[in-house]
Each structure stands twice: as C-alpha cells, then as structure tokens.
Write a protein that holds these residues in place. Structure first.
Motif, PDB file in Angstrom:
ATOM      1  N   ALA A  14     -20.856  -0.511  -2.232  1.00 46.83           N
ATOM      2  CA  ALA A  14     -21.957  -0.574  -3.193  1.00 46.83           C
ATOM      3  C   ALA A  14     -21.879   0.576  -4.190  1.00 46.83           C
ATOM      4  CB  ALA A  14     -23.296  -0.564  -2.463  1.00 46.83           C
ATOM      5  N   VAL A  15     -21.636   1.774  -3.702  1.00 43.76           N
ATOM      6  CA  VAL A  15     -21.545   2.943  -4.585  1.00 43.76           C
ATOM      7  C   VAL A  15     -20.324   2.814  -5.501  1.00 43.76           C
ATOM      8  CG1 VAL A  15     -21.140   5.431  -4.635  1.00 43.76           C
ATOM      9  CG2 VAL A  15     -22.833   4.477  -3.082  1.00 43.76           C
ATOM     10  N   GLY A  16     -19.230   2.325  -4.971  1.00 43.32           N
ATOM     11  CA  GLY A  16     -18.033   2.128  -5.800  1.00 43.32           C
ATOM     12  C   GLY A  16     -18.276   1.147  -6.932  1.00 43.32           C
ATOM     13  N   ILE A  17     -18.953   0.051  -6.629  1.00 42.04           N
ATOM     14  CA  ILE A  17     -19.287  -0.919  -7.674  1.00 42.04           C
ATOM     15  C   ILE A  17     -20.235  -0.283  -8.691  1.00 42.04           C
ATOM     16  CG2 ILE A  17     -20.466  -3.106  -8.140  1.00 42.04           C
ATOM     17  CD1 ILE A  17     -19.345  -4.095  -5.443  1.00 42.04           C
ATOM     18  N   ALA A  22     -21.217   1.976 -14.109  1.00 41.57           N
ATOM     19  CA  ALA A  22     -21.576   3.117 -14.960  1.00 41.57           C
ATOM     20  C   ALA A  22     -20.446   3.437 -15.940  1.00 41.57           C
ATOM     21  CB  ALA A  22     -21.899   4.339 -14.110  1.00 41.57           C
ATOM     22  N   LEU A  23     -19.214   3.388 -15.458  1.00 39.60           N
ATOM     23  CA  LEU A  23     -18.073   3.646 -16.341  1.00 39.60           C
ATOM     24  C   LEU A  23     -17.943   2.571 -17.408  1.00 39.60           C
ATOM     25  CD1 LEU A  23     -15.400   4.935 -13.800  1.00 39.60           C
ATOM     26  CD2 LEU A  23     -16.636   6.255 -15.540  1.00 39.60           C
ATOM     27  N   ALA A  24     -18.221   1.321 -17.044  1.00 39.11           N
ATOM     28  CA  ALA A  24     -18.159   0.233 -18.023  1.00 39.11           C
ATOM     29  C   ALA A  24     -19.219   0.406 -19.103  1.00 39.11           C
ATOM     30  CB  ALA A  24     -18.322  -1.106 -17.318  1.00 39.11           C
ATOM     31  N   LEU A  68     -25.170   6.690 -12.697  1.00 45.15           N
ATOM     32  CA  LEU A  68     -24.405   7.687 -11.935  1.00 45.15           C
ATOM     33  C   LEU A  68     -25.319   8.517 -11.046  1.00 45.15           C
ATOM     34  CD1 LEU A  68     -21.845   8.937 -14.606  1.00 45.15           C
ATOM     35  CD2 LEU A  68     -21.352   7.607 -12.543  1.00 45.15           C
ATOM     36  N   LEU A  69     -26.497   8.860 -11.528  1.00 47.33           N
ATOM     37  CA  LEU A  69     -27.462   9.605 -10.720  1.00 47.33           C
ATOM     38  C   LEU A  69     -27.894   8.792  -9.499  1.00 47.33           C
ATOM     39  CD1 LEU A  69     -29.300  12.062 -10.307  1.00 47.33           C
ATOM     40  CD2 LEU A  69     -30.986  10.905 -11.749  1.00 47.33           C
ATOM     41  N   VAL A  70     -28.159   7.520  -9.692  1.00 46.18           N
ATOM     42  CA  VAL A  70     -28.530   6.652  -8.566  1.00 46.18           C
ATOM     43  C   VAL A  70     -27.400   6.594  -7.548  1.00 46.18           C
ATOM     44  CG1 VAL A  70     -29.021   4.254  -7.929  1.00 46.18           C
ATOM     45  CG2 VAL A  70     -30.197   5.287  -9.859  1.00 46.18           C
ATOM     46  N   ASP A  71     -26.168   6.468  -8.024  1.00 43.40           N
ATOM     47  CA  ASP A  71     -25.024   6.437  -7.107  1.00 43.40           C
ATOM     48  C   ASP A  71     -24.893   7.744  -6.336  1.00 43.40           C
ATOM     49  OD1 ASP A  71     -24.316   3.848  -7.795  1.00 43.40           O
ATOM     50  OD2 ASP A  71     -22.977   4.504  -9.395  1.00 43.40           O
ATOM     51  N   LEU A  72     -25.111   8.864  -7.006  1.00 44.91           N
ATOM     52  CA  LEU A  72     -25.053  10.162  -6.336  1.00 44.91           C
ATOM     53  C   LEU A  72     -26.120  10.265  -5.247  1.00 44.91           C
ATOM     54  CD1 LEU A  72     -23.897  13.038  -6.152  1.00 44.91           C
ATOM     55  CD2 LEU A  72     -25.576  13.706  -7.855  1.00 44.91           C
ATOM     56  N   LEU A  73     -27.318   9.802  -5.556  1.00 42.62           N
ATOM     57  CA  LEU A  73     -28.388   9.835  -4.562  1.00 42.62           C
ATOM     58  C   LEU A  73     -28.075   8.923  -3.370  1.00 42.62           C
ATOM     59  CD1 LEU A  73     -31.501   9.915  -6.912  1.00 42.62           C
ATOM     60  CD2 LEU A  73     -30.591  11.779  -5.517  1.00 42.62           C
ATOM     61  N   LEU A  74     -27.448   7.802  -3.626  1.00 39.73           N
ATOM     62  CA  LEU A  74     -27.035   6.936  -2.514  1.00 39.73           C
ATOM     63  C   LEU A  74     -25.980   7.629  -1.662  1.00 39.73           C
ATOM     64  CD1 LEU A  74     -26.820   3.370  -4.106  1.00 39.73           C
ATOM     65  CD2 LEU A  74     -28.468   4.185  -2.410  1.00 39.73           C
ATOM     66  N   LEU A  75     -25.053   8.314  -2.310  1.00 40.15           N
ATOM     67  CA  LEU A  75     -24.033   9.051  -1.553  1.00 40.15           C
ATOM     68  C   LEU A  75     -24.656  10.140  -0.687  1.00 40.15           C
ATOM     69  CD1 LEU A  75     -21.083   9.507  -4.054  1.00 40.15           C
ATOM     70  CD2 LEU A  75     -21.106   8.171  -1.945  1.00 40.15           C
ATOM     71  N   ARG A  76     -25.759  10.693  -1.147  1.00 39.07           N
ATOM     72  CA  ARG A  76     -26.462  11.708  -0.362  1.00 39.07           C
ATOM     73  C   ARG A  76     -27.355  11.106   0.703  1.00 39.07           C
ATOM     74  NH1 ARG A  76     -28.083  16.520  -4.558  1.00 39.07           N
ATOM     75  NH2 ARG A  76     -25.935  17.090  -5.024  1.00 39.07           N
ATOM     76  N   GLY A  77     -27.382   9.768   0.757  1.00 36.08           N
ATOM     77  CA  GLY A  77     -28.154   9.091   1.789  1.00 36.08           C
ATOM     78  C   GLY A  77     -29.633   8.980   1.494  1.00 36.08           C
ATOM     79  N   ARG A  78     -30.028   9.068   0.240  1.00 34.71           N
ATOM     80  CA  ARG A  78     -31.438   9.005  -0.130  1.00 34.71           C
ATOM     81  C   ARG A  78     -31.923   7.561  -0.186  1.00 34.71           C
ATOM     82  NH1 ARG A  78     -32.868  14.042  -2.439  1.00 34.71           N
ATOM     83  NH2 ARG A  78     -31.664  15.483  -1.174  1.00 34.71           N
ATOM     84  N   ALA A  81     -33.287   5.947  -3.567  1.00 39.13           N
ATOM     85  CA  ALA A  81     -32.401   5.411  -4.595  1.00 39.13           C
ATOM     86  C   ALA A  81     -32.155   3.916  -4.437  1.00 39.13           C
ATOM     87  CB  ALA A  81     -31.062   6.150  -4.565  1.00 39.13           C
ATOM     88  N   LEU A  82     -32.573   3.358  -3.323  1.00 40.39           N
ATOM     89  CA  LEU A  82     -32.317   1.937  -3.057  1.00 40.39           C
ATOM     90  C   LEU A  82     -32.988   1.044  -4.103  1.00 40.39           C
ATOM     91  CD1 LEU A  82     -31.134  -0.275  -1.286  1.00 40.39           C
ATOM     92  CD2 LEU A  82     -33.173  -0.108   0.148  1.00 40.39           C
ATOM     93  N   THR A  83     -34.241   1.295  -4.405  1.00 42.94           N
ATOM     94  CA  THR A  83     -34.955   0.477  -5.380  1.00 42.94           C
ATOM     95  C   THR A  83     -34.303   0.575  -6.760  1.00 42.94           C
ATOM     96  OG1 THR A  83     -37.013   0.757  -4.171  1.00 42.94           O
ATOM     97  CG2 THR A  83     -37.185   0.038  -6.456  1.00 42.94           C
ATOM     98  N   ALA A  84     -33.940   1.763  -7.166  1.00 39.42           N
ATOM     99  CA  ALA A  84     -33.290   1.937  -8.464  1.00 39.42           C
ATOM    100  C   ALA A  84     -31.954   1.203  -8.497  1.00 39.42           C
ATOM    101  CB  ALA A  84     -33.092   3.419  -8.762  1.00 39.42           C
ATOM    102  N   PHE A  85     -31.204   1.248  -7.398  1.00 36.88           N
ATOM    103  CA  PHE A  85     -29.924   0.549  -7.333  1.00 36.88           C
ATOM    104  C   PHE A  85     -30.137  -0.958  -7.443  1.00 36.88           C
ATOM    105  CE2 PHE A  85     -26.223  -1.308  -5.262  1.00 36.88           C
ATOM    106  CZ  PHE A  85     -25.196  -0.647  -5.907  1.00 36.88           C
ATOM    107  N   LEU A  86     -31.155  -1.466  -6.766  1.00 40.07           N
ATOM    108  CA  LEU A  86     -31.460  -2.894  -6.843  1.00 40.07           C
ATOM    109  C   LEU A  86     -31.845  -3.288  -8.272  1.00 40.07           C
ATOM    110  CD1 LEU A  86     -33.456  -3.351  -3.514  1.00 40.07           C
ATOM    111  CD2 LEU A  86     -31.081  -4.007  -3.976  1.00 40.07           C
TER     112      LEU A  86
END
Length: 133
Positions: A14-17, A22-24, A68-78, A81-86
């Motif tokens: 999920a974080v990789g996608i 974000a890069l796209a 990218l911030l949302v992905d970082l927060l997911l990597l930190r296990g927060r 960040a789930l709602t923002a990612f969704l």
C-alpha cells in the motif's frame, strides 16, 4: 519508526503504491511547468492568464507532498493516516473516471483504477490494519 522489513507485506504494498502515486502527481505538476515554460508565454508576468499554470503546478506539488506525508505516517504505523490514505485512493478513482471516457487516455485511467484498487485492497487487510496503532 518500525523497520520497513518488519511491516506486513500488505502495508508495504500500500505504501509503495502511494509513493508511486505521489511521484506521478509530482511528475505531472513538473510537466505542466516544463510545457508552459517552453510555450509561447514568458512565464509569470503578472497577468491573470500567466498565473494559472503556476497555481496549478503549486496545487499538484502540494498534493504530492501531502500524499508523501500520509505514506510516511503509514510507515510509522500511525492509524490516523488510514483515513487520509483511503481518501487519496478515492480521489484516484474519481480522477480516473474522465480518463476512462477518452480513448487516448483510457490506458492511464485503467492503470489509475488498478493502482487505487490494489492499494485499497492492501491497506484494508487485517495484517495491514493490525500494524497501525
């Protein structure tokens, strides 16, 4: 911050996608700036017509930064960040809708839908949600 390799595979996917998305978005924003600069205008001269591309680039770059911030927060296990990612994935599905309508952009639309669905499937697994606190 937990080690990347200690995270569940579904969360890493999920974080990789999310990083690719974000890069796209960042690349698209930069391409707007590059095409505008190479066009007939001289860049931002102060008139309203010349400011529009700069604002658009700022919006895309800002959105890429937020993803990218949302992905970082997911990597930190927060878990927060789930709602923002969704929401990011929902925006991806919304953006894909008009792309699917035109033959010239259909392939991009299909890729966007597949990426969003894969990210949603990965983040909503029990192991990925269990890794978030």
């Amino acid at each position: 911050m937990p080690a990347f390799t200690s995270l569940p595979t579904a969360l890493r996917i999920a974080v990789g996608i999310g990083l690719l998305e974000a890069l796209a978005v960042l690349g698209y924003g930069v391409s707007i700036a590059a095409f505008e600069r190479g066009g007939s205008t001289q860049g931002i001269s102060g008139s309203g017509a010349d400011l529009a591309p700069a604002v658009l680039v700022a919006v895309y770059v800002g959105f890429a930064g937020l993803v990218l911030l949302v992905d970082l927060l997911l990597l930190r296990g927060r878990h927060s960040a789930l709602t923002a990612f969704l929401l990011v994935q929902a925006f991806g599905l919304v953006v894909a809708q008009p792309l699917l309508q035109e033959a010239s952009t259909r392939a991009i639309g299909v890729l966007l839908v597949l990426a969003a669905l894969a990210a949603l499937g990965a983040i909503l697994t029990k192991s990925a949600r269990g890794a978030l606190r």
